[in-house]
Design a protein around this motif. Structure first.
Motif, PDB file in Angstrom:
ATOM      1  N   TYR A 127       0.789  -1.112   0.430  1.00 20.42           N
ATOM      2  CA  TYR A 127      -0.134   0.018   0.198  1.00 20.42           C
ATOM      3  C   TYR A 127       0.891   1.123  -0.112  1.00 20.42           C
ATOM      4  O   TYR A 127       0.272   1.833  -0.255  1.00 20.42           O
ATOM      5  N   GLN A 128       1.963   1.440   0.901  1.00 18.89           N
ATOM      6  CA  GLN A 128       3.135   2.570   0.622  1.00 18.89           C
ATOM      7  C   GLN A 128       3.168   2.627  -0.269  1.00 18.89           C
ATOM      8  O   GLN A 128       3.141   3.734  -1.057  1.00 18.89           O
ATOM      9  N   GLN A 129       3.704   2.016  -1.535  1.00 10.88           N
ATOM     10  CA  GLN A 129       4.161   2.462  -3.044  1.00 10.88           C
ATOM     11  C   GLN A 129       2.986   2.701  -3.422  1.00 10.88           C
ATOM     12  O   GLN A 129       3.805   3.743  -4.592  1.00 10.88           O
ATOM     13  N   VAL A 130       1.838   2.834  -3.458  1.00 12.98           N
ATOM     14  CA  VAL A 130       0.915   2.524  -4.495  1.00 12.98           C
ATOM     15  C   VAL A 130       0.349   4.116  -3.846  1.00 12.98           C
ATOM     16  O   VAL A 130      -0.869   4.760  -4.265  1.00 12.98           O
ATOM     17  N   TRP A 131       0.099   4.583  -2.497  1.00 14.26           N
ATOM     18  CA  TRP A 131      -0.624   5.790  -1.438  1.00 14.26           C
ATOM     19  C   TRP A 131      -0.692   7.034  -2.559  1.00 14.26           C
ATOM     20  O   TRP A 131       0.465   7.293  -2.655  1.00 14.26           O
ATOM     21  N   MET A 132      -2.026   7.644  -2.160  1.00 17.06           N
ATOM     22  CA  MET A 132      -1.480   9.230  -2.867  1.00 17.06           C
ATOM     23  C   MET A 132      -1.842   9.896  -1.773  1.00 17.06           C
ATOM     24  O   MET A 132      -2.350   9.537  -0.551  1.00 17.06           O
ATOM     25  N   GLU A 133      -1.376  11.825  -2.189  1.00 19.40           N
ATOM     26  CA  GLU A 133      -1.772  12.396  -1.009  1.00 19.40           C
ATOM     27  C   GLU A 133      -2.992  12.162  -0.270  1.00 19.40           C
ATOM     28  O   GLU A 133      -3.328  12.497   1.229  1.00 19.40           O
TER      29      GLU A 133
END
Length: 356
Positions: free
Chosen positions: A85-91
């Motif tokens: 999830y960290q790799q794709v998380w957005m602002e």
């Protein structure tokens, strides 16, 4: 008693009949699968516990499944998913939430430009914003009619049907229940197919064509289809229409299924296996698209764009390109606008005549 001319009498009767109809406001509820509130292990665990406890998702007896879920799967899988999830998380949060909110806002903005007073709310089947909160928001906006739009082009009991199940439980104790309509599927809707075609062609125009286009759909246990779930046929229907439309492009098209979970047999062929087999067949340049997802999420951005891309290159592939989901593209929002308005006909007096 004064005689009323027949045409005038008819108009008067129509006014009496139509007035309550006009007073009943309609709203739209877009629903997608769900997402954890953050990429912390605790939030992921909370989300997975709700998702994997749904008997439509895992069709095992609770006495057998819950000890496995809570004692084995949740503690380990939650921690494993943190980095993903960290790799794709957005602002603004998870990609699924960010893109879904944009879809709801654009649909509402489109209605406003057309002078249509139709509120739009977004809900997630699991996690937040919750179905209960979204329904209550529409009720607070005086919507007595709600069109539920599951954002799954292809119908499956474990996706679309579970939304209906949950809504039925939410409104079970309402003294004054709204009317509901549900869009079952839109796998062959022109507005959806044309949006996919526009996305593919624009991508190829900008980047050139691949040797092969792979359409990857979310997987489903084979047993679900064997018992009558129409999901596989819906996926085949989408693939057939895209193959027809892209026949003159000179690019061979395959389809596969991703996101296998557990030991049971799932629909095949598997996406990663298919990609790993390509280089030995001379297919070194491939594009992948996920038509079953209308918004990018962990399964498209991490599983496909990172994991599957790596597997393909490790097997000898040279060029892997991911074509993003429809998200809030104008072409798709116009298509969704037309699908929704057609299903609202008869509820909204302003929606009369042909709709695209």
């Amino acid at each position: 008693m004064q005689n009323i001319p027949e045409p005038e009498k008819k108009r008067d009767q129509n006014n009496i009949i139509n007035k309550p109809h006009q007073d009943m406001k309609a709203g739209v509820l877009l629903v997608n699968l769900g997402t954890p509130s953050s990429y912390s292990a605790s939030d992921i665990r909370r989300y997975l516990a709700e998702f994997l406890s749904d008997k439509r998702v895992v069709e095992l007896p609770s006495l057998l499944w819950q000890p496995i879920l809570r004692g084995v799967i949740l503690p380990f899988r939650s921690r494993k998913l943190v980095h993903k999830y960290q790799q794709v998380w957005m602002e603004g949060g998870s990609p699924l939430l960010v893109h879904s909110l944009a879809q709801a806002q654009k649909l509402a903005d489109g209605f406003a430009r057309q002078n249509l007073s139709i509120p739009v709310e977004l809900a997630m089947r699991y996690g937040k914003p919750s179905l209960a909160a979204a329904i209550e928001s529409l009720r607070q906006q005086h919507c007595e009619r709600i069109l539920v739009v599951p954002m799954y082009p292809q119908y499956a009991a474990s996706t679309t049907a579970t939304i209906l199940d949950k809504i039925a439980r939410i409104v079970a104790d309402f003294r004054d229940q709204p009317e509901f309509r549900f869009i079952k599927r839109f796998y062959n809707e022109p507005g959806y197919i044309m949006a996919l075609l526009a996305k593919i062609r624009a991508f190829w125009q900008e980047n050139g064509k691949p040797q092969r286009l792979l359409l990857s759909f979310h997987g489903l246990p084979q047993s679900s289809v064997d018992q009558g779930d129409p999901y596989y046929k819906d996926c085949e229907g989408t693939v057939h229409l895209l193959k027809q439309a892209l026949a003159d492009e000179g690019v061979e098209l395959d389809f596969s299924f991703q996101s296998r979970f557990g030991a049971q047999k799932w629909l095949g062929p598997a996406t990663q296996d298919t990609l790993e087999s390509y280089p030995a067949q001379g297919v070194k340049r491939v594009d992948v698209m996920c038509p079953g997802f209308v918004a990018d999420c962990l399964e498209t951005l991490e599983e496909i764009q990172i994991e599957c891309a790596g597997a393909f290159k490790q097997a000898g592939g040279e060029q892997f390109r991911y074509i993003p989901c429809l998200n809030s593209d104008d072409e798709w929002m116009n298509g969704l606008d037309g699908i929704v308005k057609r299903h609202l006909q008869g509820w909204c007096p302003t929606l009369s005549g042909p709709i695209r």
